[in-house]
Design an enzyme around this catalytic site. Structure first.
Site, PDB file in Angstrom:
ATOM      1  N   TYR A   1      14.408  39.983  18.607  1.00 37.31           N
ATOM      2  CA  TYR A   1      13.705  38.755  18.215  1.00 37.31           C
ATOM      3  C   TYR A   1      13.776  37.728  19.335  1.00 37.31           C
ATOM      4  CZ  TYR A   1      18.201  36.431  17.245  1.00 37.31           C
ATOM      5  OH  TYR A   1      19.451  35.869  17.354  1.00 37.31           O
ATOM      6  N   CYS A   2      12.867  36.754  19.256  1.00 40.73           N
ATOM      7  CA  CYS A   2      12.838  35.631  20.194  1.00 40.73           C
ATOM      8  C   CYS A   2      12.186  34.454  19.473  1.00 40.73           C
ATOM      9  CB  CYS A   2      12.104  36.004  21.480  1.00 40.73           C
ATOM     10  SG  CYS A   2      10.379  36.490  21.235  1.00 40.73           S
ATOM     11  N   THR A   3      11.767  33.446  20.201  1.00 42.26           N
ATOM     12  CA  THR A   3      11.241  32.235  19.579  1.00 42.26           C
ATOM     13  C   THR A   3       9.940  32.478  18.826  1.00 42.26           C
ATOM     14  OG1 THR A   3      12.238  30.936  21.362  1.00 42.26           O
ATOM     15  CG2 THR A   3      10.584  29.840  20.000  1.00 42.26           C
TER      16      THR A   3
ATOM     17  N   GLY B   1       7.850  35.544  19.570  1.00 39.57           N
ATOM     18  CA  GLY B   1       7.458  36.947  19.565  1.00 39.57           C
ATOM     19  C   GLY B   1       7.104  37.550  20.907  1.00 39.57           C
TER      20      GLY B   1
ATOM     21  N   ILE C   1      11.116  33.765  15.526  1.00 43.77           N
ATOM     22  CA  ILE C   1      11.884  32.911  14.617  1.00 43.77           C
ATOM     23  C   ILE C   1      10.970  31.949  13.863  1.00 43.77           C
ATOM     24  CG2 ILE C   1      13.687  31.134  14.517  1.00 43.77           C
ATOM     25  CD1 ILE C   1      14.717  32.438  17.211  1.00 43.77           C
TER      26      ILE C   1
END
Length: 351
Positions: free
Chosen positions: A199-201, A203, A228
Site C-alpha cells: 500500500y501507499c498514499t 496507489g 490509503i
C-alpha cells in the site's frame, strides 16, 4: 501563443489563493498508460487546467500521469470531464478526493515531463509494469489485515510511515521509492509463499511495486486500490473498522490527513507525542521534521539553535551562510545526527 508555465512569484500566487472566497477541493489521481507525445499532451492539458484555474503538481511521462491538484468546487465537474476527454485512457479515471481538506493545498500549477511518473530506478527490459497484483477493496483489506498469513508492506518513505500506517505493517526504511524496490525483495525473500499486501498514499507506488514483486517471483501479491485515501473513504462509508492508525502524510501544504485520532509519532526535538510535520523556518535549511507547539515556540519554528540564530541574521548574512550548502530536500531521517548536534549548537562550524 499562451505562456505554458507560471511567471508570477510564489508569494503573490499564495496571497491570491488565500484571498479566494470560494472553497477548493484537493484531488489526486494517476494512471499508467502509454503516451507517444508526453510534451504535447502536457502542453494541451496545461492550457485546459489553467483555463479552469486548477492549481497543483502534475508529472507526465511516456508511462502515464501522476497528479495532485486543487480545484474550485464550482469547477470540479468541468475539471473531471476535461480530464476524461484529455485522452481515451483517462476516461473514467478514479479521482481520490482528499479526506481532510482546507482547500489551501496548492497555489500554482506546475506541470513537468519526466522520464517516469514515479522514480523507480528499474532498468530491466523484461519487467512488465502491467503485470500488477490483485486490487483490494476496503472490506478485502480488512479481511487480510486479520489473516496471519498476510504481510502488509508500506511502500512509502520513512517519514510517511512514522505518523501513520496499517497495523503491524512492515516498514521499508528508506527515503525514496527507488531504494525501496530492491530492499523489499531482499527483506521478504523468505516469504514468497505468503500473501503480500502493498500500500501507499494513493496507489501509484504500490501498484508498480506489486508488479515488481511478481517479476521477482512472488505469487500472492495484492495492493490496496486507491491507496490509503480510497481505503479510508470506503471504510468510513461502509462502517468498517479502520485498520490504518494515525495520520496519512500528503505532499502538499497540508502535510497530512487525519485518519484516526491516534498520535503514534513524537516531536523530533523533545520527544513529546506529536505527528505534525513542518519545514524549518530557516530557508537555508528547510528540514522536514516533526515539531510540537512547545518546541515551535521555543525554536521559533526552526529545527535547531543554529538555524534559529541564522534566521535572526540580516538577509545578506543568511545568504552568505547558505552559499555552497547542499541543495535538495532535507528530511529528518537523513539529518538525524545533524539535528541532534545542532540542538546543542555543536554543528555551527558545518553551517
Amino acid at each position: 501563443m499562451p505562456v505554458l508555465h507560471n511567471r508570477v512569484s510564489n508569494q503573490e500566487l499564495r496571497a491570491r489563493m488565500l484571498a479566494e472566497s470560494e472553497p477548493r477541493t484537493t484531488v489526486s489521481f494517476y494512471r499508467y498508460f502509454t503516451l507517444s507525445d508526453p510534451q504535447g499532451f502536457r502542453d494541451d492539458l496545461y492550457r485546459t487546467l489553467t483555463a479552469l484555474q486548477v492549481f497543483g503538481r502534475v508529472y507526465i511521462a511516456a508511462e502515464g500521469i501522476n497528479a495532485q491538484i486543487s480545484v474550485l468546487q464550482s469547477r470540479f465537474d468541468a475539471m473531471r470531464e476535461a480530464l476524461y476527454a484529455a485522452h481515451p485512457q483517462l476516461d473514467g479515471l478514479r479521482l481520490n478526493v482528499a479526506l481532510d481538506d482546507d482547500g489551501k493545498s496548492f497555489w500554482v500549477l506546475r506541470m513537468k515531463v519526466r522520464p517516469r511518473i514515479v522514480a523507480d530506478g528499474i532498468d530491466d527490459p523484461t519487467f512488465n509494469p502491467a503485470n500488477v497484483g490483485h486490487y483490494l477493496k476496503a472490506e478485502e483489506v480488512n479481511a487480510l489485515a486479520d489473516d496471519p498469513q498476510a504481510l502488509f508492506v508500506d511502500m512509502r518513505n520513512h517519514y510517511e510511515y512514522e505518523v501513520g500506517h496499517f497495523d503491524q505493517a512492515i516498514e521499508i526504511p528508506s527515503d525514496t521509492f527507488r531504494e525501496q524496490l530492491p530492499m523489499v525483495v531482499e527483506m521478504l525473500q523468505h516469504d514468497k509463499d505468503k500473501k503480500i499486501v502493498m500500500y501507499c498514499t494513493g496507489g501509484i507506488r504500490c501498484e508498480k511495486a506489486s508488479a515488481w514483486m511478481r517479476h521477482n517471483g512472488f505469487k500472492n501479491v495484492y495492493h490496496v486500490e486507491g491507496g490509503i485515501i480510497e481505503y479510508a473513504r470506503r471504510a468510513r462509508e461502509q462502517g468498517l473498522p479502520l485498520k490504518f492508525t494515525g495520520k496519512n502524510f500528503v505532499f502538499d501544504e497540508r502535510l497530512g490527513e487525519r485518519i484516526t485520532p491516534d498520535i503514534i509519532a513524537h516531536c523530533h526535538q523533545c520527544g513529546a507525542p506529536c505527528d505534525s510535520h513542518t519545514n524549518c523556518r530557516n530557508q537555508g535549511c528547510h528540514l522536514l521534521f516533526i515539531q510540537c507547539p512547545v518546541c515551535a515556540e521555543h525554536y521559533v519554528g526552526c529545527c535547531s539553535v543554529t538555524c534559529q540564530e541564522e534566521l535572526s541574521l540580516p538577509l545578506s548574512e543568511q545568504r552568505s551562510h547558505r552559499a555552497g550548502r547542499e541543495n535538495g530536500m532535507k528530511i529528518f531521517n537523513k539529518s538525524r545526527e545533524r539535528l541532534q548536534l545542532s540542538l546543542t549548537g555543536e554543528d555551527s562550524a558545518q553551517k
